[in-house]
Design an enzyme around this catalytic site. Structure first.
Site, PDB file in Angstrom:
ATOM      1  N   GLU A 160      14.010  51.416   8.662  1.00 36.66           N
ATOM      2  CA  GLU A 160      15.020  51.762   7.666  1.00 36.66           C
ATOM      3  C   GLU A 160      15.473  50.517   6.927  1.00 36.66           C
ATOM      4  O   GLU A 160      16.386  49.807   7.392  1.00 36.66           O
ATOM      5  CB  GLU A 160      16.243  52.388   8.349  1.00 36.66           C
ATOM      6  CG  GLU A 160      15.948  53.666   9.095  1.00 36.66           C
ATOM      7  CD  GLU A 160      17.191  54.555   9.173  1.00 36.66           C
ATOM      8  OE1 GLU A 160      17.110  55.691   8.727  1.00 36.66           O
ATOM      9  OE2 GLU A 160      18.238  54.078   9.642  1.00 36.66           O
ATOM     10  N   GLY A 215      21.370  55.450   2.133  1.00 37.89           N
ATOM     11  CA  GLY A 215      22.522  56.035   1.448  1.00 37.89           C
ATOM     12  C   GLY A 215      22.695  55.572   0.015  1.00 37.89           C
ATOM     13  O   GLY A 215      23.755  55.757  -0.578  1.00 37.89           O
ATOM     14  N   ASN A 251      20.438  62.613  10.958  1.00 40.20           N
ATOM     15  CA  ASN A 251      21.503  61.722  11.405  1.00 40.20           C
ATOM     16  C   ASN A 251      22.743  62.075  10.594  1.00 40.20           C
ATOM     17  O   ASN A 251      22.862  61.675   9.439  1.00 40.20           O
ATOM     18  CB  ASN A 251      21.079  60.260  11.172  1.00 40.20           C
ATOM     19  CG  ASN A 251      22.189  59.279  11.502  1.00 40.20           C
ATOM     20  OD1 ASN A 251      23.196  59.656  12.117  1.00 40.20           O
ATOM     21  ND2 ASN A 251      22.023  58.025  11.102  1.00 40.20           N
ATOM     22  N   TRP A 252      23.627  62.828  11.217  1.00 41.34           N
ATOM     23  CA  TRP A 252      24.802  63.306  10.475  1.00 41.34           C
ATOM     24  C   TRP A 252      25.864  62.221  10.301  1.00 41.34           C
ATOM     25  O   TRP A 252      26.848  62.413   9.590  1.00 41.34           O
ATOM     26  CB  TRP A 252      25.419  64.518  11.195  1.00 41.34           C
ATOM     27  CG  TRP A 252      24.666  65.800  10.982  1.00 41.34           C
ATOM     28  CD1 TRP A 252      23.559  65.977  10.187  1.00 41.34           C
ATOM     29  CD2 TRP A 252      24.959  67.079  11.559  1.00 41.34           C
ATOM     30  NE1 TRP A 252      23.160  67.288  10.235  1.00 41.34           N
ATOM     31  CE2 TRP A 252      23.996  67.990  11.067  1.00 41.34           C
ATOM     32  CE3 TRP A 252      25.934  67.550  12.445  1.00 41.34           C
ATOM     33  CZ2 TRP A 252      23.993  69.336  11.433  1.00 41.34           C
ATOM     34  CZ3 TRP A 252      25.917  68.891  12.800  1.00 41.34           C
ATOM     35  CH2 TRP A 252      24.963  69.769  12.297  1.00 41.34           C
ATOM     36  N   LYS A 253      25.708  61.113  11.005  1.00 44.47           N
ATOM     37  CA  LYS A 253      26.702  60.026  10.933  1.00 44.47           C
ATOM     38  C   LYS A 253      28.097  60.597  11.228  1.00 44.47           C
ATOM     39  O   LYS A 253      28.204  61.501  12.048  1.00 44.47           O
ATOM     40  CB  LYS A 253      26.611  59.322   9.580  1.00 44.47           C
ATOM     41  CG  LYS A 253      25.171  58.920   9.251  1.00 44.47           C
ATOM     42  CD  LYS A 253      25.020  58.048   8.055  1.00 44.47           C
ATOM     43  CE  LYS A 253      23.527  57.746   7.845  1.00 44.47           C
ATOM     44  NZ  LYS A 253      23.293  56.789   6.781  1.00 44.47           N
ATOM     45  N   HIS A 256      21.238  51.438  14.802  1.00 43.69           N
ATOM     46  CA  HIS A 256      21.279  51.808  13.382  1.00 43.69           C
ATOM     47  C   HIS A 256      21.920  50.678  12.577  1.00 43.69           C
ATOM     48  O   HIS A 256      22.843  50.017  13.056  1.00 43.69           O
ATOM     49  CB  HIS A 256      22.073  53.109  13.206  1.00 43.69           C
ATOM     50  CG  HIS A 256      21.947  53.665  11.826  1.00 43.69           C
ATOM     51  ND1 HIS A 256      22.678  53.185  10.772  1.00 43.69           N
ATOM     52  CD2 HIS A 256      21.139  54.631  11.329  1.00 43.69           C
ATOM     53  CE1 HIS A 256      22.323  53.845   9.676  1.00 43.69           C
ATOM     54  NE2 HIS A 256      21.402  54.731   9.986  1.00 43.69           N
TER      55      HIS A 256
HETATM   56  P1  PGA Z   1      20.219  58.293   4.182  1.00 37.21           P
HETATM   57  O1  PGA Z   1      20.479  57.671   5.637  1.00 37.21           O
HETATM   58  O2  PGA Z   1      19.117  59.331   4.337  1.00 37.21           O
HETATM   59  O3  PGA Z   1      21.529  58.899   3.767  1.00 37.21           O
HETATM   60  O4  PGA Z   1      19.784  57.167   3.307  1.00 37.21           O
HETATM   61  C1  PGA Z   1      19.421  57.420   6.507  1.00 37.21           C
HETATM   62  C2  PGA Z   1      19.942  56.811   7.793  1.00 37.21           C
HETATM   63  O5  PGA Z   1      20.884  56.022   7.731  1.00 37.21           O
HETATM   64  O6  PGA Z   1      19.439  57.089   8.883  1.00 37.21           O
END
Ligand code: PGA
Length: 251
Positions: free
Chosen positions: A166, A172, A9-11, A95
């Site tokens: 999650e 993050g 997930n590159w956001k 998400h």
């Molecule tokens: P992260 O994000 O691996 O940077 O914690 C995961 C996500 O939000 O899908």
């Protein structure tokens, strides 16, 4: 057997040239990897270029969001049929960053899930509790509620749905959940799905963990039978670290 699945997930990261460079570096690193499925969810602006770059490779394409209507006067939105047109097979729905920052609620997420399923896109439904909810011992209740609201009036066939557990506090932050807590939560999610649908449907759903996954902790998560893969944010931005995650068996 559910095949292990790793979703990047590159956001809101990477411009077109960076996405192209990632593929040039990443694809050769996947040589001889078998028994796992890999998906990249780039920003919308990189979908087209990635669909070309990934052609002929085992890596599949996904989007980070969609809108529930098919077309029309919805400024700024992208529909399921547009994602299919851009060669997407997967789409992330609900998400926690969209729930918390954009204010998406379960009604919206439910509509999006229906739109994805109607178009035969594979939705990756994200669920998970906040730190406060975990500290108040409400994590399971919250996740159960999300499942019920998000999947309301939805009929599912086997293999049509993916779930990412999650916990919001692990995303993050560099603070991952313990593999034992994740294992328990995923077993609980499967139990809920069995009650809502059927045992065989529940058994067919791949349930991933997401939240500060990296090459150091991936093996610990995947060693638990209940955990079918990972949704990876930060550590998916570098080809080398994401390739190590996908090749977790060799670590
Ligand atoms: P992260 O994000 O691996 O940077 O914690 C995961 C996500 O939000 O899908």
């Amino acid at each position: 057997m559910r095949k292990a699945l790793f979703i990047a997930n590159w956001k809101m990261n990477k411009k077109i040239a960076e996405a192209r460079k990632f593929c040039e570096e990443f694809l050769p690193l996947l040589d001889n990897v078998t028994d796992v499925e890999t998906v990249i969810c780039p920003p919308f602006t990189c979908l087209h270029v990635l669909s070309a770059a990934l052609q002929g490779s085992p890596v599949k394409l996904g989007a980070q969001d969609l809108f529930w209507e098919d077309k029309g006067a919805y400024t700024g939105e992208i529909s399921a049929s547009m994602l299919l047109d851009a060669a997407c097979e997967f789409v992330i729905v609900g998400h926690s960053e969209r729930r918390q920052i954009v204010g998406e609620n379960d009604t919206v997420i439910n509509r999006k899930l229906k739109a994805a399923l109607d178009a035969s896109l594979l939705p990756v439904l994200c669920i998970g509790e906040t730190l406060q909810e975990r500290e108040n011992s409400m994590a399971m209740e919250v996740v159960k509620e999300q499942l019920h609201r998000d999947l309301r009036d939805i009929e599912l066939s086997e293999g049509q749905l993916l779930i990412a557990y999650e916990p919001v506090w692990a995303i993050g932050t560099g603070v991952n959940a313990s593999s034992d807590d994740v294992r328990k939560m995923i077993a609980f999610v499967r139990e809920c799905l069995a009650k809502m649908f059927s045992q065989s449907l529940a058994d067919s759903v791949r349930i991933l963990y997401g939240g500060s996954v990296n090459e150091e902790n991936i093996k610990m998560f995947l060693s638990k039978e209940e955990i079918d893969g990972a949704l990876v944010g930060g550590a998916s931005l570098q080809a080398e670290s994401f390739a190590k995650i996908v090749r977790y068996k060799e670590i």
